[in-house]
Design an enzyme around this catalytic site. Sequence first.
Site, mmCIF file in Angstrom:
data_model
loop_
_atom_site.group_PDB
_atom_site.id
_atom_site.type_symbol
_atom_site.label_atom_id
_atom_site.label_comp_id
_atom_site.label_asym_id
_atom_site.label_seq_id
_atom_site.Cartn_x
_atom_site.Cartn_y
_atom_site.Cartn_z
ATOM 1 N N ARG A 87 0.679 -1.210 -0.130
ATOM 2 C CA ARG A 87 0.033 0.057 0.138
ATOM 3 C C ARG A 87 0.768 1.346 -0.035
ATOM 4 N NH1 ARG A 87 -4.168 0.071 4.543
ATOM 5 N NH2 ARG A 87 -2.942 -1.891 5.383
ATOM 6 N N ASN A 90 -5.147 -5.708 19.569
ATOM 7 C CA ASN A 90 -3.741 -6.430 19.460
ATOM 8 C C ASN A 90 -2.891 -5.646 18.767
ATOM 9 O OD1 ASN A 90 -1.405 -7.974 19.772
ATOM 10 N ND2 ASN A 90 -2.056 -9.206 18.069
ATOM 11 N N ASN A 150 1.051 1.927 7.270
ATOM 12 C CA ASN A 150 0.845 0.955 5.940
ATOM 13 C C ASN A 150 0.542 1.717 4.612
ATOM 14 O OD1 ASN A 150 0.228 -1.691 7.209
ATOM 15 N ND2 ASN A 150 -1.520 -0.339 8.346
HETATM 16 C C1 UD1 Z 1 -1.163 -8.507 12.860
HETATM 17 C C2 UD1 Z 1 -1.715 -9.193 14.076
HETATM 18 C C3 UD1 Z 1 -2.895 -8.729 14.578
HETATM 19 C C4 UD1 Z 1 -2.518 -7.253 15.073
HETATM 20 C C5 UD1 Z 1 -1.893 -6.185 13.910
HETATM 21 C C6 UD1 Z 1 -1.576 -4.989 14.677
HETATM 22 C C7 UD1 Z 1 -1.014 -11.517 13.348
HETATM 23 C C8 UD1 Z 1 -1.661 -12.785 12.855
HETATM 24 N N1 UD1 Z 1 -2.277 -10.658 13.590
HETATM 25 O O1 UD1 Z 1 -2.025 -8.278 11.865
HETATM 26 O O2 UD1 Z 1 -3.631 -9.209 15.748
HETATM 27 O O3 UD1 Z 1 -3.683 -6.543 15.514
HETATM 28 O O4 UD1 Z 1 -0.886 -6.946 13.497
HETATM 29 O O5 UD1 Z 1 -0.900 -4.249 13.603
HETATM 30 O O6 UD1 Z 1 0.048 -11.481 13.909
HETATM 31 N N2 UD1 Z 1 5.407 -9.722 8.522
HETATM 32 C C9 UD1 Z 1 6.427 -10.504 8.305
HETATM 33 N N3 UD1 Z 1 6.359 -11.679 7.614
HETATM 34 C C10 UD1 Z 1 5.227 -12.223 7.422
HETATM 35 C C11 UD1 Z 1 4.129 -11.529 7.656
HETATM 36 C C12 UD1 Z 1 4.127 -10.220 8.349
HETATM 37 O O7 UD1 Z 1 7.668 -9.923 8.407
HETATM 38 O O8 UD1 Z 1 5.315 -13.457 7.156
HETATM 39 C C13 UD1 Z 1 5.310 -8.326 9.116
HETATM 40 C C14 UD1 Z 1 4.927 -7.272 8.032
HETATM 41 O O9 UD1 Z 1 5.727 -6.758 7.464
HETATM 42 C C15 UD1 Z 1 4.317 -6.346 9.274
HETATM 43 C C16 UD1 Z 1 3.952 -7.229 10.498
HETATM 44 O O10 UD1 Z 1 4.652 -8.482 10.355
HETATM 45 O O11 UD1 Z 1 5.026 -5.489 9.419
HETATM 46 C C17 UD1 Z 1 2.411 -7.244 10.833
HETATM 47 O O12 UD1 Z 1 1.991 -8.338 9.653
HETATM 48 P P1 UD1 Z 1 0.655 -8.094 8.911
HETATM 49 O O13 UD1 Z 1 0.537 -8.894 7.765
HETATM 50 O O14 UD1 Z 1 0.513 -6.639 8.423
HETATM 51 O O15 UD1 Z 1 -0.515 -8.332 10.205
HETATM 52 P P2 UD1 Z 1 -1.779 -7.996 10.436
HETATM 53 O O16 UD1 Z 1 -2.731 -8.514 9.468
HETATM 54 O O17 UD1 Z 1 -1.690 -6.280 10.558
HETATM 55 CA CA CA Z 2 -0.169 -4.515 9.695
#
Ligand code: UD1
Ligand code: CA
Length: 454
Positions: free
Chosen positions: A17, A172, A229
């Site tokens: 995004r 969270n 984001n």
């Molecule tokens: C996550 C949480 C959610 C919380 C939110 C807060 C989980 C499953 N959910 O959701 O409960 O309210 O954050 O913002 O954890 N990332 C990686 N590798 C991956 C996936 C993600 O490095 O494989 C990093 C992303 O770059 C990002 C962060 O982890 O910075 C969060 O990941 P994202 O997929 O945005 O989680 P949310 O759906 O926002």
């Molecule tokens: Ca996120």
Amino acid sequence: MTQRTAVVILAAGKGTRMASDLPKVLHPLGRAPMLYHSMRAAQMIEAEKTIVVAGHKAEAVRDAALVFDDTAEIAVQKEQLGTGHAVDQARDALKAFNGDVFVLYGDTPFVSADTLIAMAEKRDTGADVVILGFQLAPPHSYGRLVMNGDKLTKIAEAKDATDKELEISFCNSGIVCADRETLFDLITKIGNDNANGEYYLTDIVAIANEKGLTCGAVECSETEALGINSRQELARAEALFQDMKRAEVIESGVTLLAPETVYFAYDTTIGRDVVIEENVVFGPNVTVESGAHIKAFSHLEGAHVSKGASVGPYARLRPGAEIGEGAFVGNFVEVKNAQFAEGAKASHLSYIGDASVGKDANIGAGTITCNYDGVLKHHTEIGERAFIGSNSALVAPVRIGDDAMTGSGSVITKDVPAEALGVGRARQENKAGFATKLRQKLLAMKEKMKKEQG
Ligand code: UD1
Ligand code: CA
């Protein structure tokens, strides 16, 4: 906080995004990659190890992370299979570490050291896993913290939550603290049977509860939990950052004449009783010591201003500018990689680069250090109490001795010994009566032209 700590920072995501070729966590916030803010939180709690989990453009993220902290380690997550999978990439790096692990996020820059310490204290009271939450209504797509009294029983991801869970406004932040062994043990048991088909870090809470472990939550403000984001959110985060930094600076004993017009970097350090006038911009790595005065419309970057010095209005301090105690850098003076000793002055319209200016030296208006020959940079040394005449061009490498002077308008290409006067310009000649003759000639020409044009 009694336990040893390590920090894992998740930074593997693409940040689609942001609509950018630059990885999201490298977009600047407070003149530094967003990632540095979480890395700094790790430094502030004296984490023994910092592991950055990179994925998308991992090389660029690695390079930037190492500039901030060359002891940081990088774990690469090749495929983004979820936050639980991301943390698992740090398993090897932390194999030998005994203590607590915090999971932070490269795009969640505002979490404070105090909050992390509160989480560690919650651990000390017997909670095996501590989650950082915040209140938000409506809670959008955040995971919901399902509490039973002060025990956290589950985190429900919005996409997988029941209607009842969706009503919960305790959200969270994503930030977790647990003992290293417990954390990686729980992660081993995470599956990906959910709406996204991802390995959710959040599942560790329900798993811990099943195992009879205790989970708790610490609450922070919505701002601290703020995730970035999009560029809109980045712009809002920048405005928030500036507001917080201004408040912190004022609180610490600094006068800002118009706080909303002063822009700070993430690492700007300002001493007590400094006065900062309107429209001043700080780039990275600036320290201003107590009692200094930064006047309106100045731009400082990579500079050190000592006690009681005066800078501006309209001054530009570039990297390597060292302004000594009580020194004076006035309007339209640019200083780069140059030291002004105590009491040295350049009051107007100058470029002083790759130079050292001795104690109490005075640099006249329009002086330029000609430091660059198109290929190499050269040094100019100006002695103590030297007096540089206005509009001198000091062609480096060159030395002006202690108590020496240069004549106004000189082009100084040779060293000037101590106490000598260096003059390097054409000698003046006065031609008697010439001005009057010239003026008469010009007036006659003008008259003739008028007649010709009718
Ligand atoms: C996550 C949480 C959610 C919380 C939110 C807060 C989980 C499953 N959910 O959701 O409960 O309210 O954050 O913002 O954890 N990332 C990686 N590798 C991956 C996936 C993600 O490095 O494989 C990093 C992303 O770059 C990002 C962060 O982890 O910075 C969060 O990941 P994202 O997929 O945005 O989680 P949310 O759906 O926002
Ligand atoms: Ca996120």
